[in-house]
Design a protein around this motif. Structure first.
Motif: not given
Length: 245
Positions: A217-227
């Motif tokens: 879940x944290x990976x997805x949240x962080x990914x949203x900052x980049x894409x």
């Protein structure tokens, strides 16, 4: 996982209304990207970048000629950011703006306690009987589960594409979600259809999101900052800010 950021300073050659600012920036970036031979023939149907609007904001919703504003571009692709850094500085022929500087920053993954969307998050649904695209909104649909599932599906698709080694995700990454706008938010862009200019409106919302604490879940949240979160990140949709622990 890391994301890469360009903080840009732009000199405006003309007044730009808030309504037109997303279109100006998206076309500027798109033109800059496709001047590079690497990206001319590359499949970019799924975007690996997102961007925020000009700031500081203006109370009359008009960004002023001869003033300098900042905007931010983010990506999960360092090579892309490096190429774009050169391209946007060299894009001198734009009639709206001139980028004076672009400062690169590398951001390591961090624990995200809250996500805030700085630009409208676009989530599309099926077209209506007239062929018009329908977008998720509290008034039209109001089903939060549909919204969360669409946001999850979009991010999972990008995670699997850019990081295929990651495991499948079953549960939704969102623990809590709060709609921050009273009325739907809009992103406008101009397109040419039948040799006539047409103004297209994308309807979205702004959210505060509390992600779950597990690793995926944290990976997805962080990914949203980049894409970006949701759809239409190349038009300015879903640009996020993250607050750590």
């Amino acid at each position: 996982m890391k994301i890469f950021e360009l903080k840009c300073k732009a000199y405006l050659k003309t007044n730009i209304e808030l309504k037109n600012s997303f279109d100006v920036l998206s076309k500027y970036l798109n033109y800059s990207i496709y001047q590079n031979e690497i990206y001319k023939n590359k499949d970019t149907s799924i975007k690996n970048y997102c961007f925020g609007n000009f700031y500081p904001t203006e109370s009359d919703k008009i960004y002023k000629k001869n003033n300098v504003y900042e905007f931010v571009i983010r990506s999960i692709d360092e090579e892309f950011i490096d190429e774009l850094e050169i391209a946007i500085i060299e894009n001198m022929n734009n009639g709206f703006l001139l980028v004076l500087s672009a400062i690169k920053k590398e951001i390591d993954q961090f624990f995200i306690r809250e996500l805030y969307t700085a630009t409208p998050v676009i989530v599309s649904e099926k077209k209506d009987d007239t062929g018009r695209q329908i977008y998720w909104s509290l008034d039209y649909n109001g089903d939060i589960e549909i919204l969360q599932n669409q946001l999850q599906k979009n991010l999972e698709k990008k995670l699997k594409l850019f990081f295929p080694e990651n495991k499948a995700i079953i549960d939704n990454f969102i623990d809590e979600i709060e709609i921050k706008n009273l009325k739907p938010q809009s992103i406008y862009f101009k397109t040419i259809k039948n040799q006539k200019e047409k103004l297209v409106r994308l309807i979205g919302n702004k959210f505060k999101i509390v992600p779950k604490k597990d690793d995926l879940s944290q990976k997805l949240a962080f990914l949203s900052l980049g894409v970006g979160l949701g759809e239409k990140s190349s038009f300015g949709g879903g640009f996020c800010l993250g607050r750590g622990a």
